[in-house]
Design a protein around this motif. Structure first.
Motif, PDB file in Angstrom:
ATOM      1  N   ARG A 184     -51.320  20.543  19.732  1.00  0.00           N
ATOM      2  CA  ARG A 184     -51.056  19.110  19.866  1.00  0.00           C
ATOM      3  C   ARG A 184     -51.937  18.309  18.906  1.00  0.00           C
ATOM      4  N   ARG A 186     -53.302  14.650  18.147  1.00  0.00           N
ATOM      5  CA  ARG A 186     -53.483  13.403  18.884  1.00  0.00           C
ATOM      6  C   ARG A 186     -53.951  12.281  17.966  1.00  0.00           C
ATOM      7  N   SER A 187     -53.835  11.069  18.457  1.00  0.00           N
ATOM      8  CA  SER A 187     -54.199   9.901  17.657  1.00  0.00           C
ATOM      9  C   SER A 187     -55.700   9.646  17.633  1.00  0.00           C
ATOM     10  N   THR A 191     -58.579  14.208  24.662  1.00  0.00           N
ATOM     11  CA  THR A 191     -57.283  14.405  25.312  1.00  0.00           C
ATOM     12  C   THR A 191     -56.728  13.112  25.907  1.00  0.00           C
ATOM     13  N   SER A 192     -57.530  12.054  25.900  1.00  0.00           N
ATOM     14  CA  SER A 192     -57.052  10.771  26.429  1.00  0.00           C
ATOM     15  C   SER A 192     -56.134  10.050  25.440  1.00  0.00           C
ATOM     16  N   TYR A 193     -56.120  10.521  24.189  1.00  0.00           N
ATOM     17  CA  TYR A 193     -55.269   9.889  23.179  1.00  0.00           C
ATOM     18  C   TYR A 193     -53.860  10.492  23.205  1.00  0.00           C
ATOM     19  N   ASP A 194     -52.905   9.712  22.736  1.00  0.00           N
ATOM     20  CA  ASP A 194     -51.505  10.138  22.738  1.00  0.00           C
ATOM     21  C   ASP A 194     -51.268  11.311  21.792  1.00  0.00           C
ATOM     22  N   VAL A 195     -50.303  12.159  22.162  1.00  0.00           N
ATOM     23  CA  VAL A 195     -49.880  13.256  21.297  1.00  0.00           C
ATOM     24  C   VAL A 195     -48.896  12.711  20.265  1.00  0.00           C
ATOM     25  N   ILE A 196     -49.224  12.919  18.987  1.00  0.00           N
ATOM     26  CA  ILE A 196     -48.365  12.431  17.903  1.00  0.00           C
ATOM     27  C   ILE A 196     -47.259  13.436  17.609  1.00  0.00           C
TER      28      ILE A 196
END
Length: 239
Positions: A184, A186-187, A191-196
């Motif tokens: 994954r 992420r932004s 792990t609290s950030y969105d998966v791009i």
């Protein structure tokens, strides 16, 4: 015979450590004497100029021996000296546990100046809090500059003239995705950030920088940040 630190490295250490012939406490509260020597130093100790030079030579020789045991790639004299100054200041334990050493031993020479620049904090003896010290910022920058300075004597490599045809660096370390189910992206670095997006197994990427177990990656090789991934799921690509 142990490899010696060159004159540029000795001068760098002397410049930033300064010479004190009577024991004093450094900003971190540690008893120090001579050119930053700390082992066995206590209040009231005094030495001569000659003793300070001798102790410095011994301390740098020890740093050099420690570096040769843990660095597995060739170093030129300036690179060796830059690491010696770093180890002299932070200790060999900090180097061996660092991402700097791991990346360098994978052949990523270019990462060293930026990795050095991370080591600029010391604990305030009064508050116990880690704070950035201006002197450490300057020292890390000087070590980074020494690392990049060629000592080959090659007129072309040492030229200060600007070439009119410049090429991108294609020698960066390539990593591959080792997560079988995909990795994954992420932004941000948690792990609290969105998966791009999700990168398939064995996708090749470049690591721009690292932060607390996360890697900022470039998937296109253009130097642009494409997101963050967990460093544990990347492996150096074997060609």
């Amino acid at each position: 015979m142990a490899r010696k630190v060159n004159s540029a490295g000795i001068k760098l250490v002397q410049t930033f450590e300064g010479l004190k012939l009577e024991a004093y406490t450094c900003p971190a509260g540690i008893w120090t004497i001579g050119y930053g020597h700390t082992k066995g130093v206590k209040k009231g100790d005094k030495i001569t100029d000659a003793e300070a030079e001798k102790i410095l030579a011994q301390d740098l020789a020890q740093c050099g021996e420690q570096i040769e045991k843990c660095v597995n790639v060739p170093l030129n004299d300036n690179q060796f000296a830059a690491l010696a100054s770093f180890v002299f200041n932070v200790g060999i334990g900090s180097l061996t546990a660092s991402s700097l050493l791991r990346r360098l031993n994978h052949g990523d020479y270019d990462c060293v100046p930026s990795e050095l620049s991370k080591w600029v904090k010391a604990s305030n003896p009064k508050t116990g809090k880690k704070v950035t010290l201006a002197g450490l910022v300057k020292r890390r920058a000087a070590e980074g500059e020494l690392w990049l300075e060629t000592d080959s004597g090659d007129a072309f490599l040492n030229s200060q003239d600007m070439p009119q045809q410049v090429h991108a660096d294609d020698s960066r370390t390539i990593y591959r995705v080792a997560a079988r189910s995909g990795l994954r992206v992420r932004s941000g670095a948690s792990t609290s950030y969105d998966v791009i997006k999700v990168l398939p197994l064995d996708t090749q990427v470049y690591v721009i920088r690292e932060k607390e177990g996360w890697a900022a990656i470039d998937t296109e090789g253009d130097g642009a940040l494409d997101g963050w991934v967990a460093m544990d799921f990347l492996r150096v690509h074997q060609t």
